[in-house]
Motif scaffolding. Structure first.
Motif, PDB file in Angstrom:
ATOM      1  N   LEU A 196       0.745  -1.343   0.029  1.00 40.08           N
ATOM      2  CA  LEU A 196      -0.071  -0.006   0.051  1.00 40.08           C
ATOM      3  C   LEU A 196       0.768   1.203   0.065  1.00 40.08           C
ATOM      4  N   LEU A 197       1.845   1.339   0.721  1.00 39.90           N
ATOM      5  CA  LEU A 197       2.850   2.438   0.819  1.00 39.90           C
ATOM      6  C   LEU A 197       3.384   2.969  -0.356  1.00 39.90           C
ATOM      7  N   PRO A 198       4.152   2.336  -1.108  1.00 39.27           N
ATOM      8  CA  PRO A 198       4.386   2.705  -2.523  1.00 39.27           C
ATOM      9  C   PRO A 198       3.119   3.176  -3.490  1.00 39.27           C
ATOM     10  N   HIS A 199       1.923   2.311  -3.404  1.00 42.85           N
ATOM     11  CA  HIS A 199       0.905   2.484  -3.952  1.00 42.85           C
ATOM     12  C   HIS A 199       0.360   3.786  -3.895  1.00 42.85           C
ATOM     13  N   LEU A 200       0.312   4.525  -2.554  1.00 41.50           N
ATOM     14  CA  LEU A 200      -0.188   5.727  -2.201  1.00 41.50           C
ATOM     15  C   LEU A 200       0.707   6.899  -2.677  1.00 41.50           C
ATOM     16  N   CYS A 201       1.940   6.635  -2.290  1.00 35.45           N
ATOM     17  CA  CYS A 201       3.063   7.508  -2.511  1.00 35.45           C
ATOM     18  C   CYS A 201       3.004   8.095  -3.977  1.00 35.45           C
ATOM     19  N   ASP A 202       2.697   7.165  -4.798  1.00 37.62           N
ATOM     20  CA  ASP A 202       2.809   7.459  -6.321  1.00 37.62           C
ATOM     21  C   ASP A 202       1.791   8.598  -6.517  1.00 37.62           C
ATOM     22  N   VAL A 203       0.660   8.815  -5.758  1.00 37.40           N
ATOM     23  CA  VAL A 203      -0.193   9.903  -6.137  1.00 37.40           C
ATOM     24  C   VAL A 203      -0.525  10.949  -4.990  1.00 37.40           C
ATOM     25  N   ARG A 204       0.435  10.961  -3.974  1.00 34.86           N
ATOM     26  CA  ARG A 204       0.121  11.966  -2.874  1.00 34.86           C
ATOM     27  C   ARG A 204       0.183  13.301  -3.318  1.00 34.86           C
ATOM     28  N   ASP A 205       0.701  13.874  -4.401  1.00 35.23           N
ATOM     29  CA  ASP A 205       0.620  15.009  -4.929  1.00 35.23           C
ATOM     30  C   ASP A 205      -0.679  15.595  -5.347  1.00 35.23           C
ATOM     31  N   ASN A 206      -1.569  14.567  -5.781  1.00 38.45           N
ATOM     32  CA  ASN A 206      -2.981  14.888  -6.229  1.00 38.45           C
ATOM     33  C   ASN A 206      -3.988  14.552  -5.338  1.00 38.45           C
ATOM     34  N   LEU A 207      -4.501  15.445  -4.481  1.00 40.85           N
ATOM     35  CA  LEU A 207      -5.299  15.021  -3.365  1.00 40.85           C
ATOM     36  C   LEU A 207      -6.499  14.053  -3.569  1.00 40.85           C
ATOM     37  N   GLN A 208      -7.258  14.651  -4.836  1.00 42.40           N
ATOM     38  CA  GLN A 208      -8.433  13.656  -5.094  1.00 42.40           C
ATOM     39  C   GLN A 208      -8.186  12.262  -5.535  1.00 42.40           C
ATOM     40  N   GLN A 209      -7.017  12.095  -6.353  1.00 43.66           N
ATOM     41  CA  GLN A 209      -6.629  10.735  -6.768  1.00 43.66           C
ATOM     42  C   GLN A 209      -5.819   9.942  -5.673  1.00 43.66           C
ATOM     43  N   PHE A 210      -5.229  10.723  -4.622  1.00 45.64           N
ATOM     44  CA  PHE A 210      -4.877  10.108  -3.514  1.00 45.64           C
ATOM     45  C   PHE A 210      -5.655   9.502  -2.600  1.00 45.64           C
ATOM     46  N   LYS A 211      -6.886  10.467  -2.400  1.00 42.88           N
ATOM     47  CA  LYS A 211      -8.155   9.776  -1.732  1.00 42.88           C
ATOM     48  C   LYS A 211      -8.791   8.551  -2.385  1.00 42.88           C
ATOM     49  N   SER A 212      -8.828   8.747  -3.602  1.00 45.10           N
ATOM     50  CA  SER A 212      -9.652   7.712  -4.557  1.00 45.10           C
ATOM     51  C   SER A 212      -8.913   6.168  -4.240  1.00 45.10           C
ATOM     52  N   ARG A 213      -7.784   6.445  -4.439  1.00 42.43           N
ATOM     53  CA  ARG A 213      -6.744   5.472  -4.529  1.00 42.43           C
ATOM     54  C   ARG A 213      -6.998   4.614  -3.080  1.00 42.43           C
ATOM     55  N   TYR A 214      -6.664   5.502  -1.955  1.00 40.69           N
ATOM     56  CA  TYR A 214      -6.928   4.916  -0.687  1.00 40.69           C
ATOM     57  C   TYR A 214      -8.269   4.072  -0.303  1.00 40.69           C
ATOM     58  N   LEU A 215      -9.338   4.948  -0.709  1.00 34.79           N
ATOM     59  CA  LEU A 215     -10.858   4.431  -0.497  1.00 34.79           C
ATOM     60  C   LEU A 215     -10.757   2.839  -1.228  1.00 34.79           C
ATOM     61  N   GLN A 216     -10.323   3.144  -2.367  1.00 36.51           N
ATOM     62  CA  GLN A 216     -10.440   1.996  -3.258  1.00 36.51           C
ATOM     63  C   GLN A 216      -9.726   0.655  -2.592  1.00 36.51           C
ATOM     64  N   SER A 217      -8.549   0.934  -1.876  1.00 35.15           N
ATOM     65  CA  SER A 217      -7.880  -0.047  -1.500  1.00 35.15           C
ATOM     66  C   SER A 217      -8.578  -0.583  -0.136  1.00 35.15           C
ATOM     67  N   LEU A 218      -9.337   0.414   0.636  1.00 35.17           N
ATOM     68  CA  LEU A 218      -9.918  -0.064   1.689  1.00 35.17           C
ATOM     69  C   LEU A 218     -11.245  -1.043   1.180  1.00 35.17           C
ATOM     70  N   LYS A 219     -11.727  -0.894  -0.132  1.00 34.12           N
ATOM     71  CA  LYS A 219     -12.805  -1.637  -0.472  1.00 34.12           C
ATOM     72  C   LYS A 219     -12.401  -3.070  -0.846  1.00 34.12           C
ATOM     73  N   THR A 220     -11.183  -2.803  -1.591  1.00 34.68           N
ATOM     74  CA  THR A 220     -10.524  -4.038  -1.977  1.00 34.68           C
ATOM     75  C   THR A 220     -10.072  -5.089  -0.513  1.00 34.68           C
ATOM     76  N   ILE A 221      -9.760  -4.545   0.404  1.00 37.15           N
ATOM     77  CA  ILE A 221      -9.309  -5.087   1.679  1.00 37.15           C
ATOM     78  C   ILE A 221     -10.533  -5.974   2.011  1.00 37.15           C
ATOM     79  N   GLY A 222     -11.418  -5.367   2.186  1.00 37.00           N
ATOM     80  CA  GLY A 222     -12.631  -5.727   2.768  1.00 37.00           C
ATOM     81  C   GLY A 222     -13.422  -6.895   2.270  1.00 37.00           C
ATOM     82  N   LEU A 223     -13.218  -6.811   0.826  1.00 34.42           N
ATOM     83  CA  LEU A 223     -13.703  -7.965  -0.005  1.00 34.42           C
ATOM     84  C   LEU A 223     -12.804  -9.266   0.182  1.00 34.42           C
ATOM     85  N   ILE A 224     -11.643  -9.152   0.380  1.00 40.40           N
ATOM     86  CA  ILE A 224     -10.653 -10.175   0.621  1.00 40.40           C
ATOM     87  C   ILE A 224     -10.663 -10.683   2.224  1.00 40.40           C
TER      88      ILE A 224
END
Length: 424
Positions: free
Chosen positions: A283-311
């Motif tokens: 997750l950390l390198p996945h988030l660091c790639d887009v941390r300069d774009n707040l909206q994309q940063f948030k979207s990527r984080y929330l999508q990751s949480l959904k994926t975690i829940g499904l697994i």
């Protein structure tokens, strides 16, 4: 009917496209290798449960726990700093990190040998001195490949990391089973961890071209240590929480009680913990790639949480519900007493990856101190709960683990998410 099928197909296609991301692929590699690791570990656990006594398990738990408390200083934030740093600083920091790792790991080896004596005195068992010292030999191998491992994570090459871990840990499990059958008792768990360490070093260094250049240097050590202070503090608290229940049971109950609890913990949380670790690594390198774009940063984080829940959620619920059936069949009737503990520990896995994700979120925005403060608060609550729970034996401790994770971790996940994205 045809239109309904088309709608379902479109919905499934959209969901699959959402899941197709570097994060999911990296978790897939780590999770896939983890699944194979768990199969080998399951087979080893079955054999160990048949050939080892509860006392053997208890002694091994003390040895591994002692080693883990020393090894936590190897997770000192240096790897995180190399993953997070800007590209122009990477070369210099990598060179400094290599020599810093050697200095720290050699020191830790001697510390582990020294602390084996007071540990043996505290638990009234001098037989654990030698295995604790032997386990320290791992520390003299890891620095050779640690920088390369960090760079592989930075570059998103989790396929290499996954295959390395699969080879190393599966070999460890197979050797444990063989040595248990051979009658080595506690050493069946300890020795393989030393024998397989060179496998990790060889594969990691073979798959990344980085090599140290020049002579020994202490340049940039201040940067590495300064950044890593809070990260190390969090890792220390995580390790304390991960082993505090073992320490309390071993001291206030007995080695046999610790053996039952240690078996239940590994049999119950083993599969889920592997996936949780995979999520945290990817997750950390996945988030660091887009941390300069707040909206994309948030979207990527929330999508990751959904994926975690499904697994995680379906897997944990399935394992917990089937425990009363598979424990006596797979592991033997002598471990039936561990079933309630196994179920409670297993259920405690559900909120863990969400809180780990929130921690990685804070690291991505260079706020490790906030993560440290939270972990300090949670560790105090956790310790108090365990000391209360131990009055009701192993089941009481397991209940304390379950309730503290169920209540506290969702609170932290929500707070951290709102803190980071308050302006989004």
């Amino acid at each position: 009917m045809s239109r309904r099928r088309d709608n379902v197909k479109q919905w499934l296609t959209a969901k699959l496209q959402q899941l197709d991301s570097p994060f999911v692929r990296n978790v897939g590699w780590l999770g896939g290798s983890g699944a194979l690791i768990r199969v080998s570990r399951l087979l080893a656990t079955i054999i160990l449960a048949r050939f080892l006594t509860q006392h053997d398990y208890g002694s091994a738990a003390l040895v591994l726990t002692s080693n883990e408390f020393v090894r936590v200083f190897t997770r000192n934030g240096v790897v995180v700093r190399l993953i997070q740093t800007e590209a122009e600083n990477l070369s210099h920091l990598s060179q400094s990190a290599y020599w810093l790792n050697w200095a720290m790991f050699i020191g830790l080896f001697f510390i582990q040998c020294v602390v084996s004596f007071p540990i043996a005195w505290f638990y009234r068992d001098t037989q654990i001195i030698l295995p604790i010292c032997v386990m320290g030999l791992n520390l003299l191998m890891i620095p050779q490949g640690l920088v390369q491992a960090a760079l592989l994570q930075r570059e998103g090459r989790f396929k290499v990391i996954a295959l390395t871990e699969m080879t190393q840990i599966s070999t460890d499990n197979i050797l444990s089973a063989i040595l248990a059958i051979a009658g080595l008792g506690m050493w069946a768990i300890v020795l393989p961890k030393i024998l397989v360490a060179p496998i990790w070093v060889y594969i990691i260094t073979k798959n990344h071209p980085w090599r140290p250049q020049g002579k020994f240097t202490t340049e940039h050590w201040g940067d590495l240590v300064g950044f890593g202070q809070s990260v190390l503090g969090v890792e220390l608290l995580n390790t304390l929480r991960a082993n505090l229940d073992y320490l309390i049971i071993g001291r206030f109950l007995s080695l046999d009680a610790l053996g039952i609890y240690y078996f239940a913990f590994n049999a119950g949380l083993g599969i889920s913990l592997g996936i949780i670790t995979s999520v945290k690594s990817a997750l950390l390198p996945h988030l660091c790639d887009v941390r300069d774009n707040l909206q994309q940063f948030k979207s990527r984080y929330l999508q990751s949480l959904k994926t975690i829940g499904l697994i995680i959620i379906p897997l944990v619920l399935l394992q917990a519900s089937l425990a009363p059936f598979y424990v006596p069949i797979v592991f033997g009737h002598k471990w039936i007493a561990a079933t309630p503990i196994l179920i409670l520990i297993c259920l405690s896995a559900i909120p863990r990856p969400f809180a780990d994700s929130a921690s990685q979120l804070l690291l991505a925005i260079s706020q490790p101190k906030l993560d440290l403060i939270w972990n300090l608060i949670f560790t105090v609550i956790f310790a108090i709960a365990l000391l209360i729970g131990v009055h009701w034996q192993g089941v009481g401790v397991a209940t304390a683990v379950f309730l503290t994770h169920l209540i506290c971790l969702p609170f932290f996940t929500v707070w951290a998410s709102r803190y980071v994205f308050k302006d989004a």
